[in-house]
Motif scaffolding. Structure first.
Motif, mmCIF file in Angstrom:
data_model
loop_
_atom_site.group_PDB
_atom_site.id
_atom_site.type_symbol
_atom_site.label_atom_id
_atom_site.label_comp_id
_atom_site.label_asym_id
_atom_site.label_seq_id
_atom_site.Cartn_x
_atom_site.Cartn_y
_atom_site.Cartn_z
ATOM 1 N N SER B 40 -9.988 5.388 -5.956
ATOM 2 C CA SER B 40 -8.548 5.612 -6.057
ATOM 3 C C SER B 40 -7.848 4.418 -5.436
ATOM 4 N N ARG B 41 -6.660 4.182 -5.928
ATOM 5 C CA ARG B 41 -5.953 2.969 -5.497
ATOM 6 C C ARG B 41 -4.472 3.262 -5.346
ATOM 7 N N ILE B 42 -3.881 2.618 -4.350
ATOM 8 C CA ILE B 42 -2.426 2.703 -4.202
ATOM 9 C C ILE B 42 -1.893 1.314 -3.900
ATOM 10 N N GLN B 43 -0.716 1.057 -4.428
ATOM 11 C CA GLN B 43 -0.116 -0.265 -4.273
ATOM 12 C C GLN B 43 1.044 -0.201 -3.287
ATOM 13 N N LEU B 44 1.116 -1.219 -2.443
ATOM 14 C CA LEU B 44 2.271 -1.397 -1.573
ATOM 15 C C LEU B 44 2.980 -2.649 -2.077
ATOM 16 N N LEU B 89 -5.927 11.169 -1.006
ATOM 17 C CA LEU B 89 -6.426 10.416 0.156
ATOM 18 C C LEU B 89 -5.819 9.009 0.166
ATOM 19 N N ALA B 90 -5.858 8.343 -0.993
ATOM 20 C CA ALA B 90 -5.265 6.999 -1.072
ATOM 21 C C ALA B 90 -3.772 7.049 -0.758
ATOM 22 N N ASN B 91 -3.112 8.085 -1.255
ATOM 23 C CA ASN B 91 -1.672 8.243 -1.031
ATOM 24 C C ASN B 91 -1.355 8.373 0.460
ATOM 25 N N MET B 92 -2.061 9.266 1.133
ATOM 26 C CA MET B 92 -1.757 9.507 2.541
ATOM 27 C C MET B 92 -2.156 8.323 3.424
ATOM 28 N N VAL B 93 -3.317 7.735 3.120
ATOM 29 C CA VAL B 93 -3.734 6.570 3.920
ATOM 30 C C VAL B 93 -2.781 5.397 3.658
ATOM 31 N N GLY B 94 -2.384 5.214 2.401
ATOM 32 C CA GLY B 94 -1.451 4.130 2.081
ATOM 33 C C GLY B 94 -0.146 4.278 2.848
ATOM 34 N N ASP B 103 6.881 -4.416 8.264
ATOM 35 C CA ASP B 103 7.864 -5.207 8.999
ATOM 36 C C ASP B 103 9.183 -5.234 8.224
ATOM 37 N N GLY B 104 9.352 -4.273 7.361
ATOM 38 C CA GLY B 104 10.631 -4.131 6.655
ATOM 39 C C GLY B 104 10.526 -4.279 5.152
ATOM 40 N N GLY B 105 10.979 -3.259 4.458
ATOM 41 C CA GLY B 105 11.179 -3.369 3.016
ATOM 42 C C GLY B 105 9.998 -3.054 2.123
ATOM 43 N N TRP B 106 8.862 -2.650 2.683
ATOM 44 C CA TRP B 106 7.712 -2.326 1.833
ATOM 45 C C TRP B 106 7.903 -0.963 1.187
ATOM 46 N N ARG B 107 7.452 -0.845 -0.038
ATOM 47 C CA ARG B 107 7.510 0.416 -0.771
ATOM 48 C C ARG B 107 6.096 0.837 -1.159
ATOM 49 N N LEU B 108 5.947 2.129 -1.330
ATOM 50 C CA LEU B 108 4.653 2.700 -1.695
ATOM 51 C C LEU B 108 4.674 3.084 -3.171
ATOM 52 N N GLY B 109 3.610 2.738 -3.882
ATOM 53 C CA GLY B 109 3.517 3.127 -5.288
ATOM 54 C C GLY B 109 2.947 4.523 -5.449
ATOM 55 N N ILE B 110 2.565 4.847 -6.680
ATOM 56 C CA ILE B 110 1.967 6.154 -6.976
ATOM 57 C C ILE B 110 0.451 5.959 -7.085
ATOM 58 N N PRO B 111 -0.334 6.786 -6.408
ATOM 59 C CA PRO B 111 -1.791 6.578 -6.401
ATOM 60 C C PRO B 111 -2.407 6.780 -7.785
ATOM 61 N N GLN B 112 -3.437 6.014 -8.046
ATOM 62 C CA GLN B 112 -4.117 6.093 -9.347
ATOM 63 C C GLN B 112 -5.603 6.306 -9.140
ATOM 64 N N LEU B 113 -6.188 6.944 -10.129
ATOM 65 C CA LEU B 113 -7.632 7.124 -10.130
ATOM 66 C C LEU B 113 -8.264 5.956 -10.869
ATOM 67 N N LEU B 114 -9.390 5.469 -10.371
ATOM 68 C CA LEU B 114 -10.081 4.355 -11.022
ATOM 69 C C LEU B 114 -11.337 4.860 -11.700
ATOM 70 N N SER B 115 -11.630 4.311 -12.860
ATOM 71 C CA SER B 115 -12.945 4.591 -13.426
ATOM 72 C C SER B 115 -13.901 3.564 -12.828
ATOM 73 N N LEU B 116 -14.970 4.044 -12.272
ATOM 74 C CA LEU B 116 -15.864 3.156 -11.541
ATOM 75 C C LEU B 116 -17.079 2.786 -12.363
ATOM 76 N N GLU B 117 -17.392 1.540 -12.290
ATOM 77 C CA GLU B 117 -18.662 1.087 -12.850
ATOM 78 C C GLU B 117 -19.349 0.324 -11.734
ATOM 79 N N GLY B 118 -20.555 0.700 -11.437
ATOM 80 C CA GLY B 118 -21.274 0.011 -10.378
ATOM 81 C C GLY B 118 -21.057 0.668 -9.034
ATOM 82 N N GLY B 119 -21.314 -0.084 -8.002
ATOM 83 C CA GLY B 119 -21.334 0.483 -6.662
ATOM 84 C C GLY B 119 -20.036 0.302 -5.917
ATOM 85 N N ALA B 120 -20.171 0.298 -4.604
ATOM 86 C CA ALA B 120 -19.002 0.253 -3.746
ATOM 87 C C ALA B 120 -18.271 -1.077 -3.825
ATOM 88 N N GLY B 121 -18.979 -2.117 -4.250
ATOM 89 C CA GLY B 121 -18.366 -3.427 -4.403
ATOM 90 C C GLY B 121 -17.903 -3.989 -3.074
#
Lengths: 140, 150
Positions: B40-44, B89-94, B103-121
Motif C-alpha cells: 500500500s502506498r500514500i503520497q505526501l 495502515l498506510a493512511n494512518m502512518v502517512g 514544516d508547513g504546507g504538506w498535504r496527504l493523498g489518498i492511500p492506494q493498494l499496490l499489486s505486488l510482483e516479487g519480494g519486499a524490494g
C-alpha cells in the motif's frame, strides 16, 4: 434517547471499527448508517434522520470538506453535528474544517475513549455519565 | 524530509500499537526477497514536491493486524479486508509521520493498494526500513521522493 449515527469513511474496516467502539462505549446509539464518501453521506441524509455524523476527511469522490460545505449550504442540515475522525494533522486544514462547521476533531490513530468523549460532548451529555458495565474494558 | 527514519519508526509504532495492538521491531537485517502479500502506498505532497510512503508486508502479518483491528479470528478475515487494512495502515502512518516532520504546507493523498510482483524490494537501506515481528521479517517501509513532471 438513542441517537442515529452516520459514519463516513472510505475504509469499510475503519467504519466497522468505529461502529464497534461506539457500541462498546455505552453511547446510546439508535440506527448506525454508513457511507463511503461525502456524496454517499448526502444520499443517506436524504432518506434518514441522522443526529450526528462521524466523518473522515480524505476520501475519493467527495471529501470531508465537500461534505461540510454541502451541509452548511442546506438549512435543514446546517446544524447537524459533524465530528471528524481523520489522519489530517495540518492545523490550517483543521481550522478550515472547524470554520466550515465541524464540531470536533479526532486524530487517527485514536483510542476508544476519544470517540466516546467527543460523542458525549457533542450530544450535550456530561463526561461523568456513569459508564455502562464493562465500558472500561472497551476495545475493538 | 531528510533523516526520516526516526520519525517513521515513531509513527509506525504509535499506529500499530494503538490500533492494531502489535509491537514491531525495526530490524537491521533486510530481506529484499521476502515474499510479500500486499503493498500500500500514500503520497505526501507540497506544490511540486512529493514523497511516497510504500508498505510491503507478508501475508501472515497483514492477516494478524487485520484480525486484531477488526476483532476477528485470523481465519475469519478475507482478502478484501486485508487489503482495506493495508491501505488504512498506510493512511494512518502517512498522517502520523506527516505530523512529525511537517514544516508547513504538506498535504496527504489518498492511500492506494499496490499489486505486488516479487519480494519486499528496497535494496537501498537509506530509503528502506525493514519491519520485524517477534524476530521474523514481516515487510518493509520505503520513503521515496517523486520527481515532478512540472
Amino acid at each position: 434517547m438513542p441517537y442515529n449515527v452516520l459514519i463516513v469513511d472510505d475504509s469499510r474496516s475503519m467504519r466497522n471499527v468505529i461502529k464497534k467502539v461506539i457500541l462498546a462505549s455505552g453511547f446510546q446509539m439508535g440506527e448506525c448508517l454508513e457511507a463511503g464518501n461525502g456524496q454517499e453521506a448526502l444520499d443517506v441524509l436524504e432518506n434518514h434522520w441522522i443526529d450526528i455524523i462521524l466523518s473522515d476527511i480524505h476520501m475519493p469522490v467527495m471529501d470531508g470538506f465537500g461534505l461540510l460545505r454541502a451541509l452548511k449550504d442546506k438549512p435543514d442540515w446546517s446544524d447537524l453535528p459533524v465530528v471528524l475522525i481523520t489522519t489530517e494533522s495540518n492545523q490550517d486544514r483543521i481550522q478550515e474544517a472547524m470554520e466550515l462547521g465541524a464540531k470536533g476533531y479526532i486524530r487517527k490513530p485514536f483510542r476508544p475513549e476519544d470517540i466516546r468523549k467527543y460523542l458525549r460532548q457533542v450530544m450535550g451529555e456530561t463526561e461523568d455519565v456513569e459508564l455502562a458495565a464493562g465500558d472500561e474494558e472497551c476495545d475493538f | 524530509m531528510s533523516n526520516w527514519q526516526p520519525a517513521m519508526k515513531n509513527a509506525i509504532s504509535e499506529v500499530l500499537e494503538t490500533m492494531f495492538f502489535v509491537l514491531v521491531e525495526f530490524g537491521a537485517q533486510h530481506h529484499p526477497e521476502l515474499p510479500c502479500f500486499c503493498g500500500s502506498r500514500i503520497q505526501l505532497y507540497r506544490g511540486s514536491q512529493s514523497e511516497e510512503i510504500t508498505f510491503r508486508v507478508t501475508e501472515p502479518f497483514v492477516r494478524m493486524i487485520t484480525a486484531n483491528f477488526l476483532g476477528k479470528d485470523e481465519d475469519e478475515v478475507d482478502r478484501e479486508e486485508m487489503e482495506d487494512v493495508a491501505r488504512e495502515l498506510a493512511n494512518m502512518v502517512g498522517g502520523n509521520y506527516m505530523s512529525r516532520v511537517d514544516d508547513g504546507g504538506w498535504r496527504l493523498g489518498i492511500p492506494q493498494l499496490l499489486s505486488l510482483e516479487g519480494g519486499a524490494g528496497g535494496e537501498d537501506l537509506a530509503s528502506c526500513l525493514p519491519l520485524a515481528y517477534l524476530g521474523e521479517a514481516v515487510g518493509t517501509v520505503e520513503l521515496r521522493s517523486v520527481s515532478s513532471a512540472g
